[in-house]
Design an enzyme around this catalytic site. Sequence first.
Site, PDB file in Angstrom:
ATOM      1  NE  ARG A  97      11.199  -1.529   1.098  1.00 19.63           N
ATOM      2  CZ  ARG A  97      10.403  -1.351   2.148  1.00 19.63           C
ATOM      3  NH1 ARG A  97      10.000  -0.160   2.517  1.00 19.63           N
ATOM      4  NH2 ARG A  97       9.982  -2.384   2.831  1.00 19.63           N
ATOM      5  CB  THR A 373       5.153   4.920   6.668  1.00 18.47           C
ATOM      6  OG1 THR A 373       5.966   3.853   7.079  1.00 18.47           O
ATOM      7  CG2 THR A 373       5.391   5.212   5.226  1.00 18.47           C
ATOM      8  CD  GLU A 393       8.876  -1.375   9.552  1.00 20.14           C
ATOM      9  OE1 GLU A 393       8.123  -1.026   8.646  1.00 20.14           O
ATOM     10  OE2 GLU A 393       8.530  -2.183  10.420  1.00 20.14           O
ATOM     11  CG  ASP A 415       9.152  -3.824   6.126  1.00 18.41           C
ATOM     12  OD1 ASP A 415       8.665  -4.015   7.257  1.00 18.41           O
ATOM     13  OD2 ASP A 415       8.875  -2.832   5.431  1.00 18.41           O
ATOM     14  CB  SER A 440       7.574  -1.966   0.580  1.00 20.89           C
ATOM     15  OG  SER A 440       6.777  -0.893   1.012  1.00 20.89           O
ATOM     16  N   GLY A 461       1.103   2.932   7.180  1.00 21.57           N
ATOM     17  CA  GLY A 461       0.402   1.932   7.992  1.00 21.57           C
ATOM     18  C   GLY A 461       0.897   0.512   7.835  1.00 21.57           C
ATOM     19  N   GLY A 462       2.152   0.298   7.351  1.00 19.08           N
ATOM     20  CA  GLY A 462       2.653  -1.067   7.215  1.00 19.08           C
ATOM     21  C   GLY A 462       1.711  -1.872   6.348  1.00 19.08           C
TER      22      GLY A 462
HETATM   23  N1  GLU Z   1       7.997  -0.520   6.214  1.00 19.44           N
HETATM   24  C1  GLU Z   1       6.629  -0.549   5.786  1.00 19.44           C
HETATM   25  C2  GLU Z   1       6.534  -0.838   4.317  1.00 19.44           C
HETATM   26  O1  GLU Z   1       7.419  -0.543   3.582  1.00 19.44           O
HETATM   27  C3  GLU Z   1       5.952   0.723   6.063  1.00 19.44           C
HETATM   28  C4  GLU Z   1       5.852   0.913   7.509  1.00 19.44           C
HETATM   29  C5  GLU Z   1       4.687   1.670   7.894  1.00 19.44           C
HETATM   30  O2  GLU Z   1       3.900   2.083   7.050  1.00 19.44           O
HETATM   31  O3  GLU Z   1       4.564   1.835   9.098  1.00 19.44           O
HETATM   32  O4  GLU Z   1       5.552  -1.349   3.887  1.00 19.44           O
END
Ligand code: GLU
Length: 561
Positions: A97, A373, A393, A415, A440, A461-462
């Site tokens: 990370r 991602t 991200e 994040d 994350s 997908g965040g």
């Molecule tokens: N930055 C996010 C995370 O680490 C992922 C971003 C994404 O999946 O669009 O959870």
Amino acid sequence: MSPNWPRFRKQMGQWLLGMIVTQYGWSAGEAVIATSQPLAAEAGAWALERGGDAVDAAAAIQFALNVVEPQSSGIGGGAFFLVYRAATHQVYALDAREVAPRDDTPDQFSHLGYLEASTSGIAVGVPGTLAGVEALRQRWGRLTLAQSLQPAIDDAQKGIVITPYLAHSLQSSRAALQPEALALTRDVQGQVRTLGQRWIQPELAHTLRLIARAGPKVFYQGEIARAMVTAQRRTRAGPAGQGRMSLEDLAHYQPVWRTPLEGEYRGYRIVTMPPPSSGGVAVLQALQTLAPFKLGTLPGLGAGDPDEIHLTIEALRLAMADRARWLGDPAATPIPLEHLLSPFYLAQQSQRLERKKRMGDMLSGTWPEGTNTTQFTVVDHEGNVVSVTSTVEAPWGSGILVPGYGFFLNSELTDFNLKPQAGAGDPGANDVRPQCRPRSSMAPTLVFKDGQWISAYGSPGGVSIISTVLEMSQDFLDEALTPEAALRLPRYAVMDAQGHTLVEKTLAPAVVDQLRARGHDVTVSEIPLGSVQWVGENPQTHERLGVADQRRDGTVIRLLP
Ligand code: GLU
């Protein structure tokens, strides 16, 4: 996906060949690769065909993704790797990370809006993906770094054909915020590059060749490091938006081997990513919270049933409330994992759920996160498995392309909590802290049955990753759906403890109405949720399979033993 593209045809040919041979009785020893982009899968196959291990394939896939899906991941970003070694039955979790620079401060985003912050150098974390790939290769790799880079170098130098998901992403305004990014993502007429066009990236090819020749040192301590430090001074938010990453920060970057997070569920062993990801914790919590409802297989509980979705939303809301308060980098604040995952606590949480009724309001929401991602998954001929979720991200990260070097810098530091939360009994677990990693949601996951590996998956997908990985786990472990069927189901995603829920357009309107009637705050998402790449092995026949999500340009390649 147009069937006229020669490389894609070749790929389909390989895939079909694998299918046919399976029907004729091959059962074990196939290698399987699932990625969200066809050329990335080819890169992995290239590595395996040269005698590479699953980690060599993962390295080749990751470098290729930097070229063919640069909006989602690359050497300017970070990644989580989950590795299963067949010979020892051990699972390893590698955290590559991004890290906050030494000069970062908890209030650095306080006076900036999300958009300006996330498109300025202040959002750029010290990138970890290259160091992570190298740590894996050093431990288990059989190919050289130069070999792992070769498919990516070829793709960048000779050019690639723009696939549908890349074409879609190229339209994003983030791809055009900086002059170098604009020049890269537009054609000679200044038009956004489109589906089917050929795209060459000579600067990226140059960078990858430099790394092939000089090793990761040139990235972390050499000319590329100097270029990154200069590039992250770019700001769209005045001086407060300038990045604080130094050469020292880069030189000291280290990925971290972590103890994987484990849980038992219905006789399966689930192994997933520990903090600084909140993803694994939340998935394990939600599964256990829902377990009492599943044990008697009550009527009306099954994939797509409104009662099932209602209860899952509720369980996820509870997990989100814990996530908001307790989850972050374990180096920053102690995380009460034993409590959060204890059967006693989760049994209490289950009792808060009502089959027909929504719980009252809980903690406030979380901060905006990307929906980007990438996930890729590999099993090699020997049964070694790698499941990777890798990110910059937001789509195109910070939008800052390192001048002369052709790769994007991440925006991962958004994040962190954009406003510090520490105080009044809140540990501020995810406040910005120098040399710490932002929380994350990424949750590469492995499942075992009776000691035998049976599946590996994950999703981008965040924060919606948590829901997607949970739903996939339910579909396999509760419903025994085939992976194809599971991937086709409409998805929904709980975004915060209040329960704001996104649903895919394909979810039946009658179900959406029933959820709303119970008080759920449901929004139909304009974009698909997640992109799951799954590989697995049938415990009886040892046949291996892969499935890749058609929400992006998902591709599976199977290689015969
Ligand atoms: N930055 C996010 C995370 O680490 C992922 C971003 C994404 O999946 O669009 O959870």
